[in-house]
Design an enzyme around this catalytic site. Structure first.
Site: not given
Ligand code: 9MG
Length: 270
Positions: A252, A218
């Site tokens: 994630r 990010k």
């Molecule tokens: C789709 N998406 C992109 N970034 C995300 C994040 O930090 N959390 C979740 N749940 N979905 C995300």
């Protein structure tokens, strides 16, 4: 805290952190701009991430990156459903904000809904309650097109915590069992790098339910390291370790194999 996550027919033990591998079926992930190739690539990538050790695969057909072009509902369905139909043997989460996409995705074999709008769309909460799938309720301030234009909070931890608690209460009242719910502070969704770092430091205060974090690649990492998105692996792994130490339950990530090593080192050190 719930010791397992129930996601349709899957029961995921939460004694150890889980890894959610990201698969974006969006034009920026296509190598030649063709839709069919995008679907094929997504299937291959999902299988590779599962082999690398992903517990869940998160499939998305609409980019929620700041400034991303909007996608019609039909286009989102065309991107996501053919992929889902071919990987429904895996525990798959669908990253969508639209009830119709949720419905079709669940029919095609999805086991979890990852909703950056936290089931606020009309009908979404009832649909998920009926389905028996798991759900990720995420905090976001503003809409993707504009959310990164000078976001402001009096107290970011309190505001995110209150929102997540309200959405969990709404989900529980609709009949969604606690063992089917995870929450997410939504790093980068209407937050500056400082907001993200503050939330990370206070992660475990946000909820007693399992917490999912998405920090991989990010822009906060770009801000800290000065590196473009393709060169943020080391930063992403450092964030993964910080998130584990702060109490994250699900990571994630794009780089599953490397994140698995981070988890192994973290577990060995405890
Ligand atoms: C789709 N998406 C992109 N970034 C995300 C994040 O930090 N959390 C979740 N749940 N979905 C995300």
């Amino acid at each position: 805290m719930a010791r397992k996550l129930i996601a349709g027919r899957f029961e995921l033990a939460l004694e150890r952190p889980l890894v959610m591998g990201v698969v974006n079926v969006t034009p920026d992930s296509f190598s030649d701009g063709g839709r069919f190739l995008g679907v094929q690539e997504a299937i291959t990538q999902a299988r590779r991430l599962a082999e690398d050790g992903a517990d869940l695969i998160d499939i998305g057909g609409e980019s929620t990156r700041p400034g991303a072009a909007p996608v019609s509902e039909d286009e989102e369905l065309r991107r996501v459903i053919p992929v889902l139909e071919r990987i429904s043997d895996l525990c798959v989460s669908v990253d969508t904000r639209r009830p119709r996409v949720m419905q079709e995705a669940l029919k095609a074999g999805a086991s979890m809904i990852n909703d950056v709008d936290a089931l606020t769309a009309p009908g979404a909460i009832e649909l998920v309650a009926k389905a028996g799938c798991a759900v990720c309720l995420m905090h976001k301030k503003g809409e993707p097109a504009t959310m990164q234009r000078d976001p402001h909070y009096d107290d970011v931890v309190l505001e995110v915590k209150r929102f997540l608690n309200q959405r969990v209460e709404a989900a529980r009242n609709a009949g969604i069992a606690a063992e089917r719910i995870v929450v997410d502070p939504g790093f980068g969704f209407g937050k500056t790098a400082q907001h993200n770092l503050t939330l990370l430091r206070h992660l475990s205060e946000l909820s007693a339910l399992p917490i999912l974090v998405g920090l991989s690649r990010k822009s906060t990492l770009g801000k800290i390291t000065g590196r473009p998105v393709g060169e943020r692996l080391a930063g992403s792994l450092a964030m993964a370790l910080l998130a584990l130490q702060a109490g994250a339950t699900i990571l994630r990530v794009h780089d599953v194999k490397e994140t698995r090593d981070v988890i192994a080192v973290w577990e060995a050190s405890r």
